[in-house]
Design an enzyme around this catalytic site. Structure first.
Site, PDB file in Angstrom:
ATOM      1  CD  GLU A  52      -1.963  -2.312   1.423  1.00  0.00           C
ATOM      2  OE1 GLU A  52      -2.937  -3.097   1.411  1.00  0.00           O
ATOM      3  OE2 GLU A  52      -0.796  -2.670   1.747  1.00  0.00           O
ATOM      4  CG  PHE A  77      -4.157  -3.139   5.183  1.00  0.00           C
ATOM      5  CD1 PHE A  77      -3.573  -3.284   6.435  1.00  0.00           C
ATOM      6  CD2 PHE A  77      -4.903  -4.189   4.687  1.00  0.00           C
ATOM      7  CE1 PHE A  77      -3.736  -4.438   7.173  1.00  0.00           C
ATOM      8  CE2 PHE A  77      -5.070  -5.359   5.413  1.00  0.00           C
ATOM      9  CZ  PHE A  77      -4.485  -5.494   6.652  1.00  0.00           C
ATOM     10  NE  ARG A 161     -14.918  -6.018   2.380  1.00  0.00           N
ATOM     11  CZ  ARG A 161     -14.602  -7.307   2.312  1.00  0.00           C
ATOM     12  NH1 ARG A 161     -14.360  -7.860   1.145  1.00  0.00           N
ATOM     13  NH2 ARG A 161     -14.565  -8.052   3.405  1.00  0.00           N
TER      14      ARG A 161
END
Length: 307
Positions: A52, A77, A161
């Protein structure tokens, strides 16, 4: 519809209209819902692998050449792992980069404490110039995506999500820098964000039957926070309860306390009490961390009693 499906749909529409939009991911395009876009835009989607820091650096570089990169990963992340890259390569350099952190807080569920970003807003909120936005449902996300893309500057979006309750009606008009009044009230103000918005509305219904009138406001943009709306509601009700899927340190509660520093009213908080997360399904985690309508209603009762 799952929020990641709406996110991918909106990204696809934006990529059709803007050839400068580049999507970067950290080997998580399937998890983030954007994998099908690779076939449509093979030259504008890049898998940076589990790296990342490199992904955000690439995004900053692309932005330096006039591209409009979006970079996605799991929330911890996309923030704590890449804090220095966000601070220096993106914000200090004033680059137009959109960062998407998925499944913040307890939405990480079975991925457990290592993936449960209860501190992500606290990590990046003090970085100058960064806008922090958290959509509540797919209706708001769909309305927000073109606005975020058009905004010239760095944005961190913390996005669930999966599928969550719908709060906003079709035709909802989105303002990035204006909080949404969802329910008018006179006895107490509930300032909520993310998955805690639907819990707040449930709590308000329960409390209405007890004679407690709750004003419920969705604070979708935590930075810069809509101080005007918060102050107006605080003056009306005289007490505030914040509700967030985040540590009570560094996130919505902290932003609200800062906004009220010169016009203080009592502020009570519902959120993670300075702790790490754990493995579990969402109903269990809501109960374990007190992030549900029942616990929120109990806190509101106490806040109203002691104001």
């Amino acid at each position: 519809m799952e929020m990641r499906a709406m996110y991918a749909q909106c990204l696809g529409e934006l990529m059709e209209r803007d050839e400068k939009l580049i999507l970067l991911d950290a080997d998580l395009s399937k998890a983030c819902g954007t994998f099908p876009l690779r076939k449509r835009f093979p030259d504008r989607i890049y898998d940076c692998g589990v790296a990342e820091q490199n992904m955000i650096s690439i995004a900053a570089g692309l932005a330096s050449y006039g591209y409009k990169p979006w970079a996605e990963s799991f929330a911890p992340f996309a923030t704590r792992r890449v804090c220095d890259q966000i601070a220096i390569s993106v914000c200090y350099a004033k680059r137009n980069v959109k960062i998407v952190g998925t499944d913040p807080g307890i939405a990480a569920e079975l991925n457990g404490g290592t993936h449960m970003s209860l501190e992500d807003m606290g990590v990046v909120r003090s970085i100058p110039g960064l806008v922090i936005f958290e959509p509540t449902d797919t209706v708001q996300l769909q309305a927000a995506m073109p606005v975020l893309h058009a905004y010239e500057g760095p944005v961190y979006m913390r996005m669930n999500r999966k599928e969550f309750p719908t709060v906003f009606p079709e035709g909802y008009r989105f303002d990035l820098f204006k909080a949404d009044l969802l329910r008018a009230g006179t006895d107490v103000t509930i300032l909520a964000a993310g998955l805690m918005v639907s819990e707040s509305l449930q709590a308000a219904e329960t409390l209405a039957a007890e004679g407690i009138s709750c004003e419920v406001i969705n604070v979708h943009t935590i930075k810069p926070i809509d101080r005007e709306t918060i102050l107006a509601s605080a003056k009306k009700t005289g007490v505030i309860v914040t509700a967030e899927n985040h540590n009570v340190i560094g996130g919505l509660r902290s932003a609200v306390l800062e906004a009220l520093a010169h016009d203080p009213v009592p502020v009570w908080a519902v959120g993670a009490e300075d702790r790490f997360g754990e493995v579990g399904k969402l109903p269990y985690l809501k109960e374990a961390l007190g992030l549900n309508a029942a616990h929120l209603a109990a806190v509101v009762r106490e806040a109203v009693q002691h104001r």
